[in-house]
Scaffold this active site. Structure first.
Site, PDB file in Angstrom:
ATOM      1  N   GLU A 183      36.062  36.339  37.942  1.00  0.00           N
ATOM      2  CA  GLU A 183      36.571  37.369  38.850  1.00  0.00           C
ATOM      3  C   GLU A 183      35.565  38.511  39.030  1.00  0.00           C
ATOM      4  O   GLU A 183      35.850  39.675  38.752  1.00  0.00           O
ATOM      5  CB  GLU A 183      37.923  37.890  38.360  1.00  0.00           C
ATOM      6  CG  GLU A 183      39.004  36.822  38.408  1.00  0.00           C
ATOM      7  CD  GLU A 183      40.388  37.324  38.037  1.00  0.00           C
ATOM      8  OE1 GLU A 183      41.379  36.728  38.489  1.00  0.00           O
ATOM      9  OE2 GLU A 183      40.500  38.313  37.267  1.00  0.00           O
ATOM     10  N   GLU A 377      42.582  29.536  38.884  1.00  0.00           N
ATOM     11  CA  GLU A 377      43.708  30.304  38.346  1.00  0.00           C
ATOM     12  C   GLU A 377      44.787  30.393  39.405  1.00  0.00           C
ATOM     13  O   GLU A 377      44.509  30.690  40.566  1.00  0.00           O
ATOM     14  CB  GLU A 377      43.300  31.730  37.934  1.00  0.00           C
ATOM     15  CG  GLU A 377      42.454  31.834  36.694  1.00  0.00           C
ATOM     16  CD  GLU A 377      42.234  33.281  36.263  1.00  0.00           C
ATOM     17  OE1 GLU A 377      43.138  34.117  36.461  1.00  0.00           O
ATOM     18  OE2 GLU A 377      41.148  33.561  35.735  1.00  0.00           O
TER      19      GLU A 377
END
Length: 479
Positions: A183, A377
């Site tokens: 991320e 995810e």
């Protein structure tokens, strides 16, 4: 049974991060990470939101759930056996930087840390589970944050390069799939975990954040080069948060604001790592955030251009609605804010549930970059209730995942090249944003509470058998 739209060899699996499940935070020579210094509950969020923090552990006043995690360090064989029982084709995990280099700036690695990952990877391969490794996932050595000020300091490029060189050389013959940073676009809210920066060491200054991003882009390119030099067939990806963004209404002001939101949050980091250069709109971003020209070495941009990623890994949990013109209720989410979308329901933590937004995300990303995509995810954080046998009838989780997998299939039918799907927290673990155990995502219940108490025993939830059937049929009955 209908025919599956997902390709043969589609990578069904699950995803975790070392700092959230391994525990054993000082075992076998491991050093402290930034996550180890994050207490659980409200204290954690005050740190992540930018309050002054001195990076010290105060065990007399705070609870640190990461320190024990779910004891995966000692129970990984049991956990991987459960993943294999579900039929996992892959398992995404991260290598704890401070297990390999306890302070981060050593020249020689900690052999005991490497041996742990030797065993973990071999255990995956024993069951024909492909390891998918994130090199850095919110767990940089605490020493690098305290002494060097985190990623705003260019010296971290060399430290990361050393770390990447060691793990890639050690595992490239066993691990095909890699990601450089988790991320990477999260510093809009989480520079503490992703960059080792809080207000007290420069995390509140956009100049530092953009400089840190540049250093991470260079470091990522170096890791791609290292990996491809070892084996050009290695698949090395970037990893971003993606939040499909809607204008609240047709007002052109909100339409423009949504365009800017997409550029800054969803595309900026991927544009650099996938396309290999800074996008034109960075000029406006620098003006908006009062960022002066970044410090760069002469070959930085050439390195970034020459060593772009092979695929795009991304997390998707929710969409966001952008409203600059009227007053509306604000919402929270995975880094994302925005206003309440009246057409969507929300999770127990206020994250807006939007399966159709995943189809949009997949189409937007693939048509922009034309690189394979990997959803690494996705999932529903919820309060799970156990019965007297520790069984969780989590139909709400099954419903969430079923709808998102259906949207994945629709995107594949749209023409998107999708590599795989690894739902987040496939086994219950400590929440990164809140430090809680009660925010559960897994197919496997772990008997541990927010205070760190419990047996740590594992129990299959209802979703365990459901996901096992999904994998067995390659998602055929969901599309």
């Amino acid at each position: 049974m209908t025919k599956s739209v997902f390709k043969e060899g589609f990578l069904w699996g699950g995803a975790t991060a070392a700092n959230q499940l391994e525990g054993a935070y000082q075992a076998d020579g491991k050093g402290l990470s930034v996550a180890d210094a994050m207490p659980g509950g409200k204290q954690r969020w005050s740190i992540l939101a930018g309050a002054k923090f001195d990076w010290e552990i105060d065990e007399n006043n705070y609870i640190y759930p990461n320190h024990t995690g779910i004891d995966h360090y000692h129970r990984f064989k049991e956990d991987i056996a459960l993943f294999a029982k579900m039929g996992f084709k892959c398992y995404r995990f991260s290598i704890a930087w401070s297990r390999i280099f306890p302070n981060g700036d050593e020249t020689a690695p900690n052999e005991a840390g490497l041996r742990f990952y030797d065993e973990l990877i071999d255990e995956c391969l024993k069951y024909d589970i492909e390891p998918v490794v994130t090199i850095s996932h919110y767990e940089m050595p605490l020493h690098l944050a305290k002494k060097y000020g985190g990623w705003k300091n260019r010296e971290l490029i060399a430290f990361y390069e050393n770390f990447a060189t060691v793990v890639l050389n050690r595992y490239y013959q066993k691990v095909k799939y890699w990601m450089t940073f988790n991320e990477i676009n999260s510093p809009f809210e989480l520079p503490a975990l992703s960059m080792g920066m809080v207000k007290s060491n420069g995390g509140g200054d956009w100049q530092n954040i953009f400089q840190a991003w540049h250093h991470q882009f260079v470091a990522s390119a170096k890791a791609v080069k290292i990996g491809h030099d070892l084996d050009p067939h290695l698949q090395i990806g970037c990893m971003i948060i993606y939040g499909t963004s809607y204008s609240y209404d047709a007002n052109p002001i909100n339409q423009v604001a949504t365009m800017i939101q997409n550029q800054e949050f969803n595309y900026f980091c991927a544009d650099v790592q996938v396309r290999g250069h800074y996008p034109a709109y960075v000029k406006r971003m620098f003006e908006k955030y009062n960022v002066q020209p970044l410090e760069m070495k002469a070959d930085d941009l050439a390195l970034i251009a020459a060593h772009t990623v092979d695929y795009i890994g991304f997390s998707y949990y929710m969409s966001t609605a952008i409203n600059e013109t009227t007053t509306a209720e604000k919402v929270q989410g995975n880094i994302l804010g925005g206003v309440k979308n009246p057409f969507l329901k929300a999770s127990d933590w206020g994250w807006q549930i939007d399966p159709d937004g995943l189809r949009i995300a997949l189409n937007e990303l693939y048509n922009r970059y034309e690189k394979p995509l990997f959803i690494v995810e996705n999932g529903l954080g919820a309060y799970d209730e156990v019965d007297e046998n520790f069984y969780v009838a989590d139909d709400y989780r099954i419903d969430y995942l079923r709808k998102h997998i259906k949207s994945m299939g629709q995107a594949v039918a749209d023409g998107v090249d999708l590599m795989g799907y690894t739902p987040w927290g496939c086994i219950d673990l400590v929440s990164a944003s809140t430090g809680e155990m009660s925010k559960r995502y897994g197919f496997i219940y772990v008997d541990k509470d927010d205070q760190g108490q419990g047996t740590f025993n594992r129990y299959e939830k209802k979703s365990f058998d459901w996901y096992k059937k999904v994998i067995a049929t390659n998602g055929a009955d969901l599309v």
